[in-house]
Design an enzyme around this catalytic site. Structure first.
Site, PDB file in Angstrom:
ATOM      1  N   ARG A 147       6.033 -68.071 -58.776  1.00 29.64           N
ATOM      2  CA  ARG A 147       5.601 -66.781 -58.220  1.00 29.64           C
ATOM      3  C   ARG A 147       4.870 -66.904 -56.871  1.00 29.64           C
ATOM      4  O   ARG A 147       5.157 -66.134 -55.961  1.00 29.64           O
ATOM      5  CB  ARG A 147       4.759 -66.000 -59.227  1.00 29.64           C
ATOM      6  CG  ARG A 147       5.485 -65.729 -60.557  1.00 29.64           C
ATOM      7  CD  ARG A 147       4.755 -64.736 -61.448  1.00 29.64           C
ATOM      8  NE  ARG A 147       4.844 -63.398 -60.905  1.00 29.64           N
ATOM      9  CZ  ARG A 147       3.886 -62.801 -60.247  1.00 29.64           C
ATOM     10  NH1 ARG A 147       2.739 -63.398 -60.069  1.00 29.64           N
ATOM     11  NH2 ARG A 147       4.056 -61.596 -59.776  1.00 29.64           N
ATOM     12  N   CYS A 196       9.293 -81.562 -52.894  1.00 27.98           N
ATOM     13  CA  CYS A 196       9.555 -81.826 -51.478  1.00 27.98           C
ATOM     14  C   CYS A 196       9.924 -80.551 -50.723  1.00 27.98           C
ATOM     15  O   CYS A 196      11.055 -80.383 -50.260  1.00 27.98           O
ATOM     16  CB  CYS A 196      10.682 -82.846 -51.359  1.00 27.98           C
ATOM     17  SG  CYS A 196      10.259 -84.322 -52.260  1.00 27.98           S
ATOM     18  N   GLU A 245       9.321 -50.289 -71.964  1.00 27.09           N
ATOM     19  CA  GLU A 245       9.780 -51.683 -71.863  1.00 27.09           C
ATOM     20  C   GLU A 245       8.738 -52.552 -71.147  1.00 27.09           C
ATOM     21  O   GLU A 245       9.014 -53.133 -70.101  1.00 27.09           O
ATOM     22  CB  GLU A 245      11.097 -51.739 -71.073  1.00 27.09           C
ATOM     23  CG  GLU A 245      12.231 -50.912 -71.649  1.00 27.09           C
ATOM     24  CD  GLU A 245      13.459 -50.895 -70.727  1.00 27.09           C
ATOM     25  OE1 GLU A 245      13.393 -51.405 -69.586  1.00 27.09           O
ATOM     26  OE2 GLU A 245      14.487 -50.347 -71.155  1.00 27.09           O
ATOM     27  N   GLY A 261       6.886 -51.989 -66.105  1.00 29.28           N
ATOM     28  CA  GLY A 261       6.353 -51.935 -64.744  1.00 29.28           C
ATOM     29  C   GLY A 261       4.854 -51.815 -64.596  1.00 29.28           C
ATOM     30  O   GLY A 261       4.336 -51.966 -63.490  1.00 29.28           O
ATOM     31  N   ARG A 286       5.075 -57.612 -68.327  1.00 32.93           N
ATOM     32  CA  ARG A 286       3.914 -58.264 -67.735  1.00 32.93           C
ATOM     33  C   ARG A 286       2.587 -57.845 -68.397  1.00 32.93           C
ATOM     34  O   ARG A 286       1.712 -58.685 -68.615  1.00 32.93           O
ATOM     35  CB  ARG A 286       3.869 -57.888 -66.247  1.00 32.93           C
ATOM     36  CG  ARG A 286       2.873 -58.666 -65.435  1.00 32.93           C
ATOM     37  CD  ARG A 286       2.773 -58.097 -64.026  1.00 32.93           C
ATOM     38  NE  ARG A 286       4.013 -57.812 -63.405  1.00 32.93           N
ATOM     39  CZ  ARG A 286       4.669 -58.613 -62.552  1.00 32.93           C
ATOM     40  NH1 ARG A 286       4.128 -59.763 -62.222  1.00 32.93           N
ATOM     41  NH2 ARG A 286       5.815 -58.243 -62.032  1.00 32.93           N
TER      42      ARG A 286
HETATM   43  N1  LLP Z   1      12.697 -53.114 -67.832  1.00 29.77           N
HETATM   44  C1  LLP Z   1      13.551 -53.475 -66.863  1.00 29.77           C
HETATM   45  C2  LLP Z   1      14.859 -52.848 -66.785  1.00 29.77           C
HETATM   46  C3  LLP Z   1      13.172 -54.463 -65.937  1.00 29.77           C
HETATM   47  O1  LLP Z   1      14.021 -54.804 -64.966  1.00 29.77           O
HETATM   48  C4  LLP Z   1      11.899 -55.064 -66.026  1.00 29.77           C
HETATM   49  C5  LLP Z   1      11.477 -56.099 -65.067  1.00 29.77           C
HETATM   50  C6  LLP Z   1      11.038 -54.667 -67.073  1.00 29.77           C
HETATM   51  C7  LLP Z   1      11.478 -53.678 -67.952  1.00 29.77           C
HETATM   52  C8  LLP Z   1       9.676 -55.262 -67.280  1.00 29.77           C
HETATM   53  O2  LLP Z   1       8.849 -55.008 -66.212  1.00 29.77           O
HETATM   54  P1  LLP Z   1       7.295 -55.382 -66.294  1.00 29.77           P
HETATM   55  O3  LLP Z   1       6.660 -54.505 -67.358  1.00 29.77           O
HETATM   56  O4  LLP Z   1       7.183 -56.800 -66.656  1.00 29.77           O
HETATM   57  O5  LLP Z   1       6.776 -55.076 -64.957  1.00 29.77           O
HETATM   58  N2  LLP Z   1       9.747 -61.934 -61.607  1.00 29.77           N
HETATM   59  C9  LLP Z   1       8.940 -60.853 -61.100  1.00 29.77           C
HETATM   60  C10 LLP Z   1       9.073 -59.606 -61.946  1.00 29.77           C
HETATM   61  C11 LLP Z   1      10.483 -59.117 -62.073  1.00 29.77           C
HETATM   62  C12 LLP Z   1      10.614 -57.891 -62.941  1.00 29.77           C
HETATM   63  C13 LLP Z   1      12.019 -57.588 -63.244  1.00 29.77           C
HETATM   64  N3  LLP Z   1      12.211 -56.504 -64.122  1.00 29.77           N
HETATM   65  C14 LLP Z   1       7.507 -61.329 -61.001  1.00 29.77           C
HETATM   66  O6  LLP Z   1       7.227 -62.489 -61.310  1.00 29.77           O
HETATM   67  O7  LLP Z   1       6.630 -60.565 -60.579  1.00 29.77           O
END
Ligand code: LLP
Length: 412
Positions: free
Chosen positions: A312, A342, A273, A239, A276
Site C-alpha cells: 500500500r 531492489c 459490503e 467503502g 476495510r
Molecule cells: N464492494 C466492492 C464491489 C468493492 O470493489 C470493494 C473494494 C468493496 C466492496 C470493499 O471496500 P472497502 O469497504 O474495503 O472499502 N487495495 C485498495 C482498496 C481497493 C478496494 C477495492 N474494492 C487499498 O489497499 O486501499
C-alpha cells in the site's frame, strides 16, 4: 478501536507480547486480533439493526480462511470478486444465499461455478456480461438472480486508484445503460433481476458521497417501478474508511443511522459490503530491523518487511503508522523505513519521525489487516509472510510462512 496496546512499554496483541510472537514465528509477520474482528463486525452489523439487512464482508480485504470462518460464525455473508473467493467463502461455511458476486470481468467458468453454488446474486457490470450470464444459466437449466451495478457518477473524494463510482471509471453502468440493462433483463429467459447495486469507492471519510449515490439510486428505483420492475435488494457496496493517520471517518453507528433514516420505509433488504472497516485495524505487520544506514542526506531503517508484503505505501503512497514493538524512549529522527527489495519504491514509510531503532528490534506497521496480506506477492522470490490470529492468550497459525519449496511448487 483495536486490541493492540502497550503495557509498560511492550506492545501486546490482546494478551500476548508482539515481540514474543516475532521470536516464535519469525518476521515479517501478520498478526490479527480476533476480538477486534468480532468487535468491528458487531459494531458495523448492529448499526443497521433498524433495517432488513445483510452484511456481506468483502473477502478481498482479508481472505484468510480462518478470518472468513470467524466472520461466517458471526453470521456474515460475503462479497466475492472471483472464483477463488467463492471457493474460500464456501470452504469457510458461508451459506450461498448470503454471497453476492461483484466485478467487471467474471469469466464463463466463474459464472458457472457461482450458478452451481446457487449464490444470492451476481452484481452485473455490463450488458455483455448480462448476455453471457443468461447464456450460461440457460445451458445449465438455471435462472440467475442479478442486480446491476449502477455507476452514479459521484466523487467519493478518495485516492484515484480506489475511486470507482465516477463516469471515467471502468465500473458499473451509467444510469442510461442501467435502464437498458433492466429492460433487457426482464426479456431474458434465464435472468431474474432482483437487485440494485453500487460501490463508489474505498476509504471514504465522509457520509455525503454515500448519501448522494443513494439518492440517485432511489430516483432510479422510481423509474424501475414505472417499468413494473420490483427490486428486492439494495446493495450499497463497501467503502467506509478507517483511521490510518489523522482521518476522522464516520463511526459505523453514524453511517448506519444516516442510511437507516433514508431507507427505513423502503421495502427492500439492504446489503452492505464492508471490507476495510472490519479488517483494517484488526491487523498489524511486524518486521525486524536488519540494518540502519546514514547517508549525507537521509537516515534509513532497513527492515525485513517489504513492498511484496505490504504494497500500500508503494502503490498508493498510503500512510501506515509505524512504531516500536518495545519502547526504548530514544530520541526521534527523520527516517525512511525501507525493505530489502531492489526498487526505490520499496518503502513502508518516508520522511517519518521515529525513535532511532537498533538492529534486531521489531517495528510494527499498524492498520495492515485489510489489503495487506491479500495484496502480497512473491516478488524478488520472497516467501509470503506468516499470518497469526490471536484470541486472548491463544495463538493460531492462520497461514504458515511459505517455504522455498512453495516458491517453485508449480514450476517445471
Ligand atoms: N464492494 C466492492 C464491489 C468493492 O470493489 C470493494 C473494494 C468493496 C466492496 C470493499 O471496500 P472497502 O469497504 O474495503 O472499502 N487495495 C485498495 C482498496 C481497493 C478496494 C477495492 N474494492 C487499498 O489497499 O486501499
Amino acid at each position: 478501536m483495536h486490541h493492540f496496546e502497550f503495557r509498560d512499554g511492550t506492545l501486546f496483541a490482546e494478551e500476548i507480547a508482539v515481540n514474543e510472537l516475532a521470536d516464535t514465528y519469525g518476521t515479517p509477520l501478520y498478526v490479527y486480533s480476533a476480538a477486534t474482528f468480532k468487535r468491528h463486525f458487531e459494531a458495523f452489523d448492529s448499526a443497521f439493526d433498524g433495517l432488513e439487512h445483510m452484511t456481506c464482508y468483502s473477502v478481498k480485504a482479508n481472505s484468510n480462511l480462518s478470518v472468513l470462518k470467524l466472520l461466517a460464525s458471526m453470521g456474515a455473508g460475503m462479497d466475492i470478486v472471483s472464483g477463488g473467493e467463492l471457493y474460500r467463502a464456501l470452504k469457510a461455511g458461508v451459506s450461498p444465499e448470503k454471497i453476492v458476486y461483484s466485478g467487471v470481468g467474471k469469466s464463463a467458468n466463474e459464472i458457472r461455478e457461482a450458478l452451481a453454488a446457487d449464490i444470492l446474486m451476481f452484481n452485473v457490470e455490463s450488458l455483455a456480461e448480462l448476455e453471457k450470464i443468461n447464456d450460461i444459466a440457460e445451458q445449465e437449466g438455471k435462472v440467475a438472480r442479478v442486480s446491476f451495478r449502477i455507476n452514479p457518477d459521484v466523487d467519493p473524494k478518495t485516492h484515484p486508484y480506489i475511486s470507482t463510482g465516477m463516469k471515467k471509471n471502468k465500473f458499473g453502468l451509467d444510469m442510461e445503460h442501467s435502464l437498458k440493462a433492466y429492460s433487457r433483463a426482464v426479456e431474458l429467459p434465464a435472468i431474474e433481476p432482483i437487485g440494485m447495486d453500487c460501490h463508489i469507492g474505498s476509504q471514504l471519510t465522509s457520509i455525503e458521497p454515500f448519501l448522494e449515490a443513494l439518492d440517485k439510486l432511489l430516483n432510479f428505483n422510481e423509474k424501475l417501478k414505472g417499468m413494473g420492475i420490483e427490486i428486492k435488494y439494495l446493495d450499497l457496496g463497501g467503502g467506509l474508511g478507517i483511521t490510518y493517520d489523522e482521518e476522522e471517518p464516520p463511526h459505523p453507528k453514524a453511517f448506519g443511522e444516516a442510511l437507516t433514516e433514508k431507507l427505513k420505509d423502503l421495502p427492500m433488504t439492504v446489503i452492505l459490503e464492508p471490507g476495510r472497516v472490519i479488517a483494517g485495524n484488526a491487523g498489524i505487520m511486524v518486521t525486524e530491523v536488519l540494518y540502519t544506514k546514514e547517508t549525507p542526506s537521509k537516515s534509513f531503517v532497513i527492515v525485513d518487511g517489504a513492498m511484496n508484503d505490504l504494497v500500500r505505501p508503494s502503490l498508493y503512497d498510503s500512510f501506515h503508522r509505524i512504531g516500536e514493538a518495545e519502547q526504548h524512549g530514544r530520541d526521534e529522527r527523520d527516517v525512511d523505513v525501507v525493505g530489502p527489495i531492489c526498487e526505490s519504491g520499496d518503502f513502508l514509510a518516508r520522511d517519518r519521525q521515529l525513535p532511532w531503532v537498533h538492529q534486531g528490534e521489531r517495528l510494527v506497521c499498524y492498520s495492515a489487516g485489510a489489503y495487506g496480506f491479500t495484496m502480497s506477492s512473491n516478488y524478488n522470490s520472497r516467501r509470503r509472510a506468516c499470518e497469526l490470529i490471536v484470541d486472548g492468550d491463544k495463538v493460531t497459525v492462520a497461514r504458515k510462512r511459505e517455504s522455498y519449496e512453495d516458491l517453485i511448487a508449480n514450476e517445471l
